[in-house]
Design an enzyme around this catalytic site. Structure first.
Site, PDB file in Angstrom:
ATOM      1  CG  HIS A 244      14.074  42.118  37.147  1.00 50.66           C
ATOM      2  ND1 HIS A 244      12.707  41.700  36.842  1.00 50.66           N
ATOM      3  CD2 HIS A 244      14.048  43.010  36.239  1.00 50.66           C
ATOM      4  CE1 HIS A 244      11.913  42.204  35.958  1.00 50.66           C
ATOM      5  NE2 HIS A 244      13.120  43.101  35.448  1.00 50.66           N
TER       6      HIS A 244
ATOM      7  CG  ASN B 121      10.955  42.348  32.524  1.00 49.56           C
ATOM      8  OD1 ASN B 121      10.453  42.269  33.705  1.00 49.56           O
ATOM      9  ND2 ASN B 121      11.686  43.482  32.083  1.00 49.56           N
TER      10      ASN B 121
ATOM     11  CB  CYS C 182      11.664  45.733  36.902  1.00 50.27           C
ATOM     12  SG  CYS C 182      10.949  45.860  35.355  1.00 50.27           S
TER      13      CYS C 182
END
Ligand code: UT7
Length: 326
Positions: free
Chosen positions: A253, A283, A113
């Protein structure tokens, strides 16, 4: 001094929407649980025939359109992904071919990520060194293809998408002011995809045990993420001699709305300065920051001269930040 400047952004998400209510039909969960614990309402899921390079291609095309550059003028392509089309060739090479960007060297980066910020930092260094002049950086992931759809602890969290930026050298005061990269491999087991590599090559056994799907120690990861990102945001501002009040936008993020709120609280930043799209996309791993950045740029939420803080946390463990003067 030479800086790297983002001259264009682009993004793409697949058409298919999967809502929390759809998930209620698939596993024992509820819209209420997902919304309260994560902030997610829906996510995008790529089609059967759509691979990550397809998402990356659309995002890259959108970025190229924005700056009127031809793909042939790009001399480096970096794709951050952990869900590439296949182990090799790299997704960046597949993208180079699709774009017909013949002059570009191309490679992938794996920092889960945090991948987009690792790629952005790498591109920044290449520009500052003079080794490359026009760099396409893409964050793209299709984690929907790597979740166990029977595991409610993970399958509700992830979505697919891609975001892209184009960088070139700048001599003014706009551009990337600093990037900061960190890793701690001792926490690798917190968040992993155990099989399909040389440690556990694909076999009937790995398939039977669902080892080709994401495994996450969610709550432990959550606690480390909150602590790490709060400190990272404070440190990044300090290193640039900036106060939180000077920020126009925090673009984090998008893993969990509660993690995002904790960082904003620690900085004393009102939520209207934080770019949040987790409710719509979930996500999206390496894609989440460049998608949010593209949306913020296109809607006029960030303008020339604004200070923007980007920060991410992900598997590895990895974490990273970037401070940009837009
Ligand atoms: O992007 C890379 C980095 N990733 C992150 O930073 C993600 C970090 N983790 C998180 O975002 C959160 O930990 C989750 C959203 C994954 C989970 O939230 P949590 O508040 O940490 O919940 P939990 O894992 O402690 O689970 C609480 C309860 C458990 O039930 P019991 O044991 O209390 O009876 C789970 O079984 O919630 C249950 N649960 C669910 N219930 C309904 C877990 N998933 C679900 C679900 N629906 N989808």
């Amino acid at each position: 001094m030479l800086k790297a400047e983002i001259i264009a952004t682009g993004s793409y998400v697949p058409e298919k929407v999967l809502t929390n209510f759809d998930l209620e039909e698939m596993v024992e969960t509820s819209d209420e649980w997902i919304t309260e614990r994560t902030g997610i309402k829906e996510r995008r899921v790529s089609g059967k025939d759509q691979a990550v390079s397809d998402l990356a291609y659309e995002a890259a095309k959108n970025a190229l359109k924005q700056c009127d550059l031809k793909a042939k003028e790009i001399d480096l392509i970096i794709v951050a992904t952990v869900t590439g089309d296949m182990p090799f060739p790299s997704t960046a090479c597949i993208l180079q071919d699709r774009l017909d960007a013949k002059k570009a060297a191309a490679f992938d980066i794996n920092a889960a990520c945090s991948g987009f910020l690792f790629a952005l930092s790498t591109a920044e260094s290449f520009i500052k060194s003079g080794a490359h002049k026009r760099i396409l950086v893409v964050g793209a992931d299709a984690l929907s293809k790597f979740v166990d759809w029977a595991d409610r602890a993970t399958c509700v969290l992830f979505g697919d998408g891609a975001g892209a930026v184009i960088l070139q050298a700048a001599t003014g005061d706009s551009g990337i002011l600093s990037t900061h990269l960190y890793s701690d491999g001792s926490f690798g087991e917190m968040l992993m995809l155990p099989a399909g590599g040389s440690r556990n090559p694909a076999s009937k056994e790995t398939v039977r045990k669902s080892l080709h799907a994401i495994k996450m120690k969610g709550n432990e990861t959550f606690k480390i993420a909150v602590r790490t990102l709060e400190n990272l945001a404070v440190d990044t501002l300090k290193k640039n001699n900036l106060k939180p009040s000077q920020l126009t936008a925090l673009i984090p993020h998008q893993a969990n709305l509660r993690i995002i709120q904790a960082t904003a609280n620690r900085l004393g930043l009102p939520m209207d300065k934080v770019v949040v799209n987790i409710d719509r996309y979930g996500n999206t791993s390496a894609a989440s920051i460049p998608i949010a950045l593209d949306e913020a740029a296109r809607t006029g939420r960030i303008r020339k001269g604004d200070y923007i803080l980007l920060e991410a946390f992900g598997g590895g463990l990895t974490w990273a930040s970037a401070l940009i003067k837009w």
